[in-house]
Scaffold this motif. Structure first.
Motif, short mmCIF file in Angstrom:
data_model
loop_
_atom_site.label_atom_id
_atom_site.label_comp_id
_atom_site.label_asym_id
_atom_site.label_seq_id
_atom_site.Cartn_x
_atom_site.Cartn_y
_atom_site.Cartn_z
N ARG A 238 0.83 -1.21 0.00
CA ARG A 238 0.00 0.00 0.00
C ARG A 238 0.87 1.27 0.00
O ARG A 238 0.51 2.28 -0.61
N ALA A 239 2.02 1.16 0.68
CA ALA A 239 2.88 2.33 0.81
C ALA A 239 3.87 2.48 -0.34
O ALA A 239 4.55 3.51 -0.44
N ASN A 240 3.96 1.48 -1.22
CA ASN A 240 4.97 1.49 -2.28
C ASN A 240 4.60 2.51 -3.37
O ASN A 240 3.56 2.38 -4.02
N PRO A 241 5.45 3.53 -3.57
CA PRO A 241 5.10 4.59 -4.52
C PRO A 241 4.93 4.08 -5.95
O PRO A 241 4.03 4.53 -6.68
N GLU A 242 5.77 3.12 -6.35
CA GLU A 242 5.69 2.60 -7.72
C GLU A 242 4.36 1.88 -7.93
O GLU A 242 3.72 2.00 -8.99
N VAL A 243 3.92 1.14 -6.91
CA VAL A 243 2.65 0.42 -6.99
C VAL A 243 1.49 1.41 -7.06
O VAL A 243 0.57 1.26 -7.86
N ARG A 244 1.59 2.46 -6.26
CA ARG A 244 0.50 3.45 -6.23
C ARG A 244 0.36 4.11 -7.59
O ARG A 244 -0.74 4.33 -8.08
N THR A 245 1.49 4.42 -8.21
CA THR A 245 1.45 5.06 -9.51
C THR A 245 0.97 4.09 -10.59
O THR A 245 0.09 4.41 -11.40
#
Ligand SMILES: Nc1ncnc2c1ncn2[C@@H]1O[C@H](COP(=O)(O)OP(=O)(O)OP(=O)(O)O)[C@@H](O)[C@H]1O
Ligand SMILES: [Mg+2]
Length: 252
Positions: A238-245
């Motif tokens: 949930r906190a991973n920036p690459e995943v969020r993007t």
């Protein structure tokens, strides 16, 4: 090693090409006893292709799959099933005119070396009847054993598919979107079932229902265009920036 975290299935650099398309690209993944490992990703990310290579329905282009430390990369599907790899399908695969119990019995027989037993009187198939009844019990469907499968609700049909998978007595469960099309109550029932099953199985869960995934998964692997961009526990994902993007969107 803590037996509760024993790695049952280890996937290394697994790749599948369809012509010029790399549908699954050098994927590394571990499935451990006692864990639900969710694989998420947008449509076409390669999730079903990955499951198909683990179950043996599709040959790998490159890479390695090991069950209990033994290389099974080129092993035929029926031999993997016998060795303990069970799967359910994205599309419904029940026999609608047969009873719930018959569906499980056929699944159990298909996984045994005695395929000719399909032609035996059902009462004579002691082993597969036993496996079928155990599977229905485990999936919470015992009371529906005599129902014609085609008359079940959508949620109960998906539960039956998990039961059919359990009837093959697997240790590894590969579940391709078992929650698809389910209402809230049906989803709860399935999540309760998966939480119970994970104590004695390693579960790979491909699923688009993110609320369910983040509740049930012990680990999550995120695929984009065939490639794993992150693996971790739900909080880390949930906190991973690459995943969020790439996948969850900024609002996640
Ligand atoms: N048999 C095939 N021949 C050619 N291309 C294929 C084949 N199977 C899958 N593909 C392609 O491989 C890619 C991955 O497909 P796959 O079905 O594994 O995705 P998925 O992550 O399961 O998607 P979805 O969430 O829609 O089920 C897609 O581009 C798909 O079109
Ligand atoms: Mg798919």
């Amino acid at each position: 090693m803590n037996p509760a975290n024993q790695v049952l299935l280890r996937v290394e650099k697994l790749t599948r090409r369809f012509g010029g398309l790399v549908a699954v690209n050098a994927v590394d993944l571990d499935l451990r006893l006692g864990e639900v490992h969710a694989v998420i990703g947008t449509n076409g990310a390669g999730k079903s292709t990955l499951i198909n290579m683990l179950s043996g329905e599709l040959a790998a282009s490159e890479g390695r799959v090991a069950l209990d430390g033994e290389d099974i990369t080129t092993r035929a599907q029926f031999r993997r099933a016998r060795a303990g790899i069970g799967r359910s399908y994205q599309r419904t695969t029940i026999f609608p005119e047969f009873s719930v119990l018959e569906n499980c019995r056929l699944a159990a027989q298909a996984a045994t070396p005695r395929a000719w037993a399909l032609w035996e009187a059902s009462a004579a198939c002691g082993t597969s009847n036993g496996a079928a009844r155990e599977a229905l019990e485990a999936a919470g469907l015992s009371e529906m054993a005599g129902r014609i499968a085609g008359t079940l609700s959508h949620g109960a049909k998906r539960q039956l598919e998990v039961a059919m998978c359990l009837a093959t007595r697997p240790r590894v469960l590969l579940l391709d979107e078992p929650l698809a099309g389910m209402g809230a109550e049906e989803t709860e029932r399935m999540l309760t079932l998966l939480a119970r099953l994970k104590t004695s199985h390693a579960i790979l869960l491909v699923e688009h229902d993110m609320d369910a995934v983040f509740r049930i998964a012990d680990r999550i692997t995120v695929m984009v265009n065939g490639t794993v961009i992150a693996t971790g526990d739900p909080a880390a994902i949930r906190a991973n920036p690459e995943v969020r993007t790439a996948y969850l969107g900024e609002g996640a």
